[in-house]
Write an enzyme that holds these catalytic residues in place. Structure first.
Site, PDB file in Angstrom:
ATOM      1  N   LYS A  35       0.840  -1.207   0.000  1.00  0.00           N
ATOM      2  CA  LYS A  35       0.000   0.000   0.000  1.00  0.00           C
ATOM      3  C   LYS A  35       0.873   1.253   0.000  1.00  0.00           C
ATOM      4  O   LYS A  35       2.082   1.170   0.253  1.00  0.00           O
ATOM      5  CB  LYS A  35      -0.919  -0.019   1.217  1.00  0.00           C
ATOM      6  CG  LYS A  35      -0.189   0.026   2.545  1.00  0.00           C
ATOM      7  CD  LYS A  35      -1.159  -0.183   3.705  1.00  0.00           C
ATOM      8  CE  LYS A  35      -0.431  -0.170   5.034  1.00  0.00           C
ATOM      9  NZ  LYS A  35      -1.311  -0.581   6.140  1.00  0.00           N
ATOM     10  N   TYR A 256      17.545  29.027  10.114  1.00  0.00           N
ATOM     11  CA  TYR A 256      16.379  29.753  10.631  1.00  0.00           C
ATOM     12  C   TYR A 256      16.243  29.581  12.137  1.00  0.00           C
ATOM     13  O   TYR A 256      16.426  28.486  12.667  1.00  0.00           O
ATOM     14  CB  TYR A 256      15.097  29.243   9.963  1.00  0.00           C
ATOM     15  CG  TYR A 256      14.983  29.608   8.504  1.00  0.00           C
ATOM     16  CD1 TYR A 256      14.930  30.941   8.097  1.00  0.00           C
ATOM     17  CD2 TYR A 256      14.912  28.611   7.534  1.00  0.00           C
ATOM     18  CE1 TYR A 256      14.814  31.262   6.759  1.00  0.00           C
ATOM     19  CE2 TYR A 256      14.787  28.932   6.187  1.00  0.00           C
ATOM     20  CZ  TYR A 256      14.742  30.264   5.811  1.00  0.00           C
ATOM     21  OH  TYR A 256      14.625  30.589   4.494  1.00  0.00           O
TER      22      TYR A 256
HETATM   23  C1  LIG Z   1      -0.662  -1.742   6.636  1.00  0.00           C
HETATM   24  C2  LIG Z   1      -1.322  -3.007   6.977  1.00  0.00           C
HETATM   25  C3  LIG Z   1      -0.551  -4.151   7.246  1.00  0.00           C
HETATM   26  C4  LIG Z   1       0.958  -4.121   7.319  1.00  0.00           C
HETATM   27  O1  LIG Z   1       1.355  -3.493   8.503  1.00  0.00           O
HETATM   28  P1  LIG Z   1       2.902  -3.382   8.905  1.00  0.00           P
HETATM   29  O2  LIG Z   1       2.890  -2.838  10.283  1.00  0.00           O
HETATM   30  O3  LIG Z   1       3.524  -2.442   7.940  1.00  0.00           O
HETATM   31  O4  LIG Z   1       3.468  -4.739   8.796  1.00  0.00           O
HETATM   32  C5  LIG Z   1      -1.221  -5.330   7.498  1.00  0.00           C
HETATM   33  N1  LIG Z   1      -2.578  -5.377   7.468  1.00  0.00           N
HETATM   34  C6  LIG Z   1      -3.337  -4.310   7.230  1.00  0.00           C
HETATM   35  C7  LIG Z   1      -4.817  -4.424   7.234  1.00  0.00           C
HETATM   36  C8  LIG Z   1      -2.737  -3.082   6.971  1.00  0.00           C
HETATM   37  O5  LIG Z   1      -3.490  -2.013   6.724  1.00  0.00           O
END
Ligand SMILES: *Cc1c(COP(=O)(O)O)cnc(C)c1O
Length: 368
Positions: A35, A256
């Site tokens: 994702k 800054y």
């Molecule tokens: C993002 C996500 C994962 C993976 O999570 P990590 O902490 O990056 O391993 C697994 N299951 C779902 C439903 C997610 O949204």
């Protein structure tokens, strides 16, 4: 010449990290979670290296389409399911599996005209209180889905809120298994933290694990374990170069807000990297950074396009010297993204995802 900042993606590290998860849960199937454009790496940049996974999981339909068009014929799972009824047509056409977390999604399926039986992952809200059916409503949702001709196979999933701490997942685990106990179908509950910390238990790894962050070489329970503690390798290096050098005297300030004041003579490098590249502005003086592979610290505030580093430990460094903001330096030294994230009060996840579009991404081994 473009600004010298680059995000280099390391396919060998992705392969290694995937293998590391396999080793932790050899008899589970593995969703590679890609994702957010593969946690900021670019799906096209990680796909080949992660092909040894059993499936790809993401949220966006466009990302699912991208994985199909890269030639993946295996399972693809939409972790949030569909967002509107016509998304189901894409699922039918591309054979996407999808989560079902609410009644509306069941309504849409019931109205969906298709010849293709859908594979769905019925999501339980076992305590995270984000998406999913509560345990009380879970079995009636299952019964509804099970009666639909559009649904071929039902699997069960939930997501942990506290898998990175001791016993953080126990309550959700118990609720999930109690509710699904006698239901036939595959199960998927573990993210990276649950997989690495508790995956030796069959009731935690279940049929499918869903690792994301660990594939990208960030420790899911930093600082308890760091990258090396889990034997992970960084899959992304953010690097740039020194584009200016200043000699500071006692009392001189940097950047800054004059947040850093030199106590004595100090040689300082100006780096072509700022918050507009995705480097966190919250990193104050002292954030670790590598110059020519040598660990040193940032000085003063990160500005939009530049930041400053202390060259005291690297007297030979100067104009054009390599600066590693996180990841692996040319000589092999590693600066874990988790350490930079900690200095900014955030997680490796956020830093990877925030690398700005203006930063060129290069896949190691493919040249520029
Ligand atoms: C993002 C996500 C994962 C993976 O999570 P990590 O902490 O990056 O391993 C697994 N299951 C779902 C439903 C997610 O949204």
């Amino acid at each position: 010449m473009p600004r010298p900042i680059t995000a280099t993606i390391h396919p060998a590290a992705l392969r290694h990290n995937l293998e590391r998860v396999r080793h932790a849960v050899p008899d589970a199937k593995l969703w590679a979670v890609v994702k957010a454009n593969a946690y900021g790496h670019g799906i096209e940049n990680v796909f080949e290296a992660l092909r040894a996974a059993d499936g790809f999981a993401m949220l966006d339909l466009a990302e699912a389409q991208q994985v199909r068009s890269l030639g993946w014929r295996g399972p693809i799972l939409l972790l949030e399911g569909v967002f509107e009824p016509r998304d189901l047509e894409v699922c039918s056409r591309l054979g996407l599996w999808h989560a079902v977390h609410c009644d509306e999604q069941i309504d849409w399926l019931a109205a969906h005209k298709t010849q293709v039986g859908h594979r769905v992952f019925l999501k339980m809200n076992s305590g995270m209180n984000r998406l999913g059916f509560t345990p009380e409503r879970y079995r009636s949702a299952y019964a509804r889905l099970n009666a639909l001709p559009q649904v071929d196979e039902i699997s069960f999933m939930t997501h942990f809120s506290d898998a990175d701490v001791d016993h953080g997942l126990d309550r959700q685990l118990a609720v999930f298994h109690a509710t699904t106990q006698d239901l036939p179908g595959e199960r998927s509950i573990s993210n990276s933290a649950a997989t690495l910390l508790r995956g030796d238990a069959a009731e935690v790894r279940c049929d499918w694990v869903r690792p994301g962050i660990v594939l990208y070489g960030s420790s899911p329970d930093f600082p308890r374990h760091d990258m090396a503690g889990w034997q992970l390798q960084p899959s992304m290096t953010l690097s740039s170069r020194i584009i200016g050098v200043q000699m500071l005297g006692a009392g001189d300030t940097v950047g800054y807000g004059s947040r850093f004041r030199a106590e004595g003579p100090l040689r300082m490098g100006v780096v072509a990297c700022g918050y507009a590249d995705g480097y966190p502005r919250h990193c104050d003086t002292g954030t670790p950074v590598l110059v020519d592979g040598v660990r040193t610290r940032t000085l003063g505030r990160v500005s939009m396009d530049m930041m400053a580093v202390d060259l005291t430990p690297v007297p030979q460094a100067g104009m054009g010297s390599e600066v590693t903001l996180w990841g692996r330096a040319a000589g092999g030294a590693v600066l874990p993204i988790d350490e930079v994230a900690a200095a900014a009060g955030t997680l490796g996840y956020e830093l990877m995802c925030a690398v700005a579009p203006r930063v060129a991404k290069v896949v190691e081994g493919e040249g520029r």
